[in-house]
Design a protein around this motif. Structure first.
Motif, PDB file in Angstrom:
ATOM      1  N   UNK A 101       0.854  -1.185   0.000  1.00 29.76           N
ATOM      2  CA  UNK A 101       0.000   0.000   0.000  1.00 29.76           C
ATOM      3  C   UNK A 101       0.892   1.238   0.000  1.00 29.76           C
ATOM      4  N   UNK A 102       0.772   2.041  -1.038  1.00 28.44           N
ATOM      5  CA  UNK A 102       1.665   3.184  -1.222  1.00 28.44           C
ATOM      6  C   UNK A 102       0.889   4.490  -1.143  1.00 28.44           C
ATOM      7  N   UNK A 103       1.438   5.427  -0.407  1.00 30.61           N
ATOM      8  CA  UNK A 103       0.912   6.791  -0.379  1.00 30.61           C
ATOM      9  C   UNK A 103       2.072   7.744  -0.655  1.00 30.61           C
ATOM     10  N   UNK A 104       1.756   9.024  -0.761  1.00 29.33           N
ATOM     11  CA  UNK A 104       2.772  10.040  -0.989  1.00 29.33           C
ATOM     12  C   UNK A 104       2.733  11.063   0.145  1.00 29.33           C
ATOM     13  N   UNK A 143     -12.787   7.879  -4.614  1.00 27.78           N
ATOM     14  CA  UNK A 143     -12.692   8.078  -3.163  1.00 27.78           C
ATOM     15  C   UNK A 143     -11.896   9.324  -2.801  1.00 27.78           C
ATOM     16  N   UNK A 144     -11.420  10.057  -3.816  1.00 22.53           N
ATOM     17  CA  UNK A 144     -10.658  11.269  -3.559  1.00 22.53           C
ATOM     18  C   UNK A 144      -9.189  11.041  -3.309  1.00 22.53           C
ATOM     19  N   UNK A 145      -8.678   9.852  -3.639  1.00 18.11           N
ATOM     20  CA  UNK A 145      -7.278   9.519  -3.405  1.00 18.11           C
ATOM     21  C   UNK A 145      -6.461   9.636  -4.682  1.00 18.11           C
ATOM     22  N   UNK A 146      -5.210  10.045  -4.525  1.00 16.89           N
ATOM     23  CA  UNK A 146      -4.290  10.079  -5.653  1.00 16.89           C
ATOM     24  C   UNK A 146      -4.094   8.658  -6.175  1.00 16.89           C
ATOM     25  N   UNK A 147      -4.143   8.497  -7.481  1.00 16.74           N
ATOM     26  CA  UNK A 147      -3.949   7.173  -8.084  1.00 16.74           C
ATOM     27  C   UNK A 147      -2.441   6.920  -8.196  1.00 16.74           C
TER      28      UNK A 147
END
Length: 206
Positions: A101-104, A143-147
């Motif tokens: 699971x990756x976020x920035x 969902x409003x999340x960066x792809x």
């Protein structure tokens, strides 16, 4: 935490926690209750079997990987990465997949500013296709999340502009791994086809 209520023989507990004599409950309501409780209990047992199967599968696959590495005198690091194992006759395939699971973090905004600087200059020179690709990458999902996959794919573009390369460095630095999910997937090749079909372990897919 309160201990569960002990239900006397001949009674059932309703949704409000009240004890109701069974002779006051309609037979069809008792049948429904028996069916639901039976299916839930069997489902719980299947869940535990699947958990045990998954743990065994991961352990045994890792054991094979370690044994294979020893034959070549190689020390493998960690237990991450996807692995495909195919049976000797080629009919069956087992895949171990690790999905991170990756976020920035905030550095993604710095990358976006650098990219925007490039786009303002490039679109003035009639290169709108690049702008479309980049702007689409930064659109959010439902969902409003960066792809994340779309943003990371920008690094594959062969653009030598120093600002762009600096932006790609900022994207790489902004990546944060927040967790991972592990999967075991089973496949079977049916008939003479070269295509593998999934052997579903999902109750909705069997």
């Amino acid at each position: 935490m309160n201990a569960p209520t002990r239900i006397p023989e001949g009674y059932r507990q309703d949704h409000q926690g009240r004890l109701v004599p069974e002779d006051q409950i309609k037979p069809v309501d008792q049948l429904r209750d028996d069916l639901v409780l039976s299916l839930v209990e069997r489902g719980r047992q299947l869940r535990e079997q699947l958990k045990a199967f998954k743990a065994d599968a991961f352990s045994e696959i890792q054991g094979l990987i370690d044994q294979s590495a020893q034959e070549y005198d190689v020390q493998l690091g960690g237990k991450k990465g996807n692995v495909q194992l195919v049976s000797f006759n080629g009919r069956y395939k087992v895949v171990r997949a690790i999905q991170e699971n990756i976020t920035f973090d905030e550095r993604l905004q710095a990358a976006k500013e650098l990219i925007d600087d490039c786009l303002r200059e490039w679109t003035a020179d009639a290169r709108p296709e690049i702008a479309t690709i980049v702007q689409d990458a930064f659109r959010v999902d439902q969902a409003g999340n960066i792809r994340t996959g779309q943003v990371l794919s920008l690094r594959r573009l062969d653009i030598q502009d120093d600002r762009w390369r600096k932006a790609m460095d900022a994207i790489s630095d902004a990546v944060q791994v927040t967790g991972s999910k592990s999967y075991i997937r089973l496949y079977e090749r049916v008939g003479d086809s070269d295509q593998y079909q999934s052997i579903s372990l999902d109750i909705a897919g069997v």
